[in-house]
Design an enzyme around this catalytic site. Structure first.
Site, PDB file in Angstrom:
ATOM      1  N   THR A  30      -5.524   7.481  -5.633  1.00 25.38           N
ATOM      2  CA  THR A  30      -5.815   7.290  -4.195  1.00 25.38           C
ATOM      3  C   THR A  30      -5.032   8.493  -3.602  1.00 25.38           C
ATOM      4  O   THR A  30      -5.273   9.374  -2.735  1.00 25.38           O
ATOM      5  CB  THR A  30      -5.315   6.057  -3.613  1.00 25.38           C
ATOM      6  OG1 THR A  30      -6.288   4.995  -4.055  1.00 25.38           O
ATOM      7  CG2 THR A  30      -5.528   6.050  -1.963  1.00 25.38           C
ATOM      8  N   GLU A  35       0.765  -1.278   0.027  1.00 25.05           N
ATOM      9  CA  GLU A  35       0.155   0.054  -0.133  1.00 25.05           C
ATOM     10  C   GLU A  35       0.873   1.074   0.052  1.00 25.05           C
ATOM     11  O   GLU A  35       0.427   2.356  -0.769  1.00 25.05           O
ATOM     12  CB  GLU A  35      -0.987   0.069   1.132  1.00 25.05           C
ATOM     13  CG  GLU A  35      -1.991  -0.928   1.145  1.00 25.05           C
ATOM     14  CD  GLU A  35      -3.151  -0.810   0.170  1.00 25.05           C
ATOM     15  OE1 GLU A  35      -2.928  -0.431  -1.040  1.00 25.05           O
ATOM     16  OE2 GLU A  35      -4.286  -1.276   0.374  1.00 25.05           O
TER      17      GLU A  35
HETATM   18  N1  HSE Z   1      -8.831   4.047   3.323  1.00 22.68           N
HETATM   19  C1  HSE Z   1      -8.134   4.468   1.830  1.00 22.68           C
HETATM   20  C2  HSE Z   1      -8.722   5.610   1.627  1.00 22.68           C
HETATM   21  C3  HSE Z   1      -8.635   3.208   1.155  1.00 22.68           C
HETATM   22  O1  HSE Z   1      -9.846   5.928   1.532  1.00 22.68           O
HETATM   23  O2  HSE Z   1      -7.672   6.469   1.228  1.00 22.68           O
HETATM   24  C4  HSE Z   1      -8.096   3.556  -0.384  1.00 22.68           C
HETATM   25  O3  HSE Z   1      -8.272   2.329  -1.041  1.00 22.68           O
END
Ligand code: HSE
Length: 305
Positions: free
Chosen positions: A180, A128
């Site tokens: 993201t 990640e």
């Molecule tokens: N929790 C993370 C976000 C998930 O919302 O940025 C991204 O897939």
């Protein structure tokens, strides 16, 4: 055993109000992978899809997760990974988590399960970091444990599995790109106390609703007053999709991950299909291309085959 195949599932995290802490595992779609132990040092990556993902292990989500595992499995010289992704990168349904979690579960299987699930989450979080710059675990944990998971803390890791009732999940993925890293950057760094109070009321209500199998409480708690108002501006038709999904019987839902996918929860398969039709109608009218998934919660996570 030197070689193993696995299916690594998509996930939805944040479950609406549970930004970075609540996630759930889906039965579909799943990535397919094959992992082999080799005496050739390093992680060697073969991509069997059209996504053109990096093959340099340090820049690859799966590669970074395997390298983290190898730091604690010094007897392993190398791995050969063959990956076929069915979860589109950037879709918001945990594509990077599936890549990272799938390989560490497969590697652990080859190593006679010497690591705990919590160790595997820790390794996979390095993937990640490569994907979005932050070691968040809310997609990784449900991908590895299955079901609904709560990340009470990331450092140190504290993962709680939540016993949720049967839920159907409808996902629509408009074919636009939301990175993201960008969707994290636009978030406000401060929240008002009145919003925080609403949000933690909803999170507590949602967790209680899952545990008590109380669908009404789940529905009432599926509200996000902090993240959704900011991120939803990146997703065309978001409010229309939400309103018509609720009219079609959804308990509630919101942005899946950092978007652009939108997900809705419902009590039964027929309602989940009605919601899919409602979502399609909106995007057809707007002339936006999309994919949909109608599925259920996967209780087992990554599957060795
Ligand atoms: N929790 C993370 C976000 C998930 O919302 O940025 C991204 O897939």
């Amino acid at each position: 055993m030197k070689k193993v195949s696995a299916y690594s599932p998509a996930t939805v995290a944040n479950i609406v109000c549970g930004f970075d802490i609540l996630g759930l595992c889906l039965n579909e779609p799943c990535d397919e992978l094959m992992l082999e132990i080799t005496d050739e040092p390093g992680v060697h990556i073969i991509n069997k899809d059209d996504f053109d993902l990096p093959v340099d292990a340090e820049k690859n989500v799966s590669g970074a997760a395997l390298l983290a595992l190898m730091e604690e499995a010094k007897d392993v010289k190398g791995f050969i990974l063959t990956s076929k992704k069915n979860i589109m990168p950037g879709s918001g349904i945990g594509s990077s988590a599936a890549s990272a979690a799938g390989v560490v579960v497969a590697a652990n299987h080859l190593l006679n399960n010497r690591f705990t699930k919590e160790d595997l989450v820790r390794f996979a979080m390095n993937g990640e970091k490569v994907a979005c710059g932050v070691k968040h675990a809310d997609n990784i944990a449900p991908c590895i444990y299955g079901g609904v998971t709560l990340i009470r803390s990331v450092f140190p890791l504290d993962i709680v599995c939540i016993d949720a009732p049967e839920l159907h999940v409808t996902v629509v993925h408009p074919q636009i790109e939301v990175r993201t890293s960008d969707a994290r950057q636009i978030l406000k760094q401060q929240v008002l106390l009145k919003d925080a109070i609403k949000q933690w009321g909803n999170i507590a209500g949602l967790v209680a609703g899952f545990i008590k199998h109380d669908y009404d409480l789940i529905g009432r708690s599926l509200e996000d007053v902090i993240i959704e108002p900011v991120r939803s501006i990146l997703i065309p038709g978001f409010h229309e999709i939400k309103t018509s999904s609720k009219e079609a019987g959804a308990l509630g839902g919101g942005i899946s991950g950092s978007g652009p996918s939108i997900f809705m929860l419902s009590k039964d398969a027929q309602t989940a299909k009605h919601i899919e039709t409602a979502m399609k109608n909106i995007y057809d009218k707007m002339g936006i291309a999309y994919h949909t998934h109608v599925t259920t919660i996967n209780k087992h996570g990554v599957k060795i085959v």
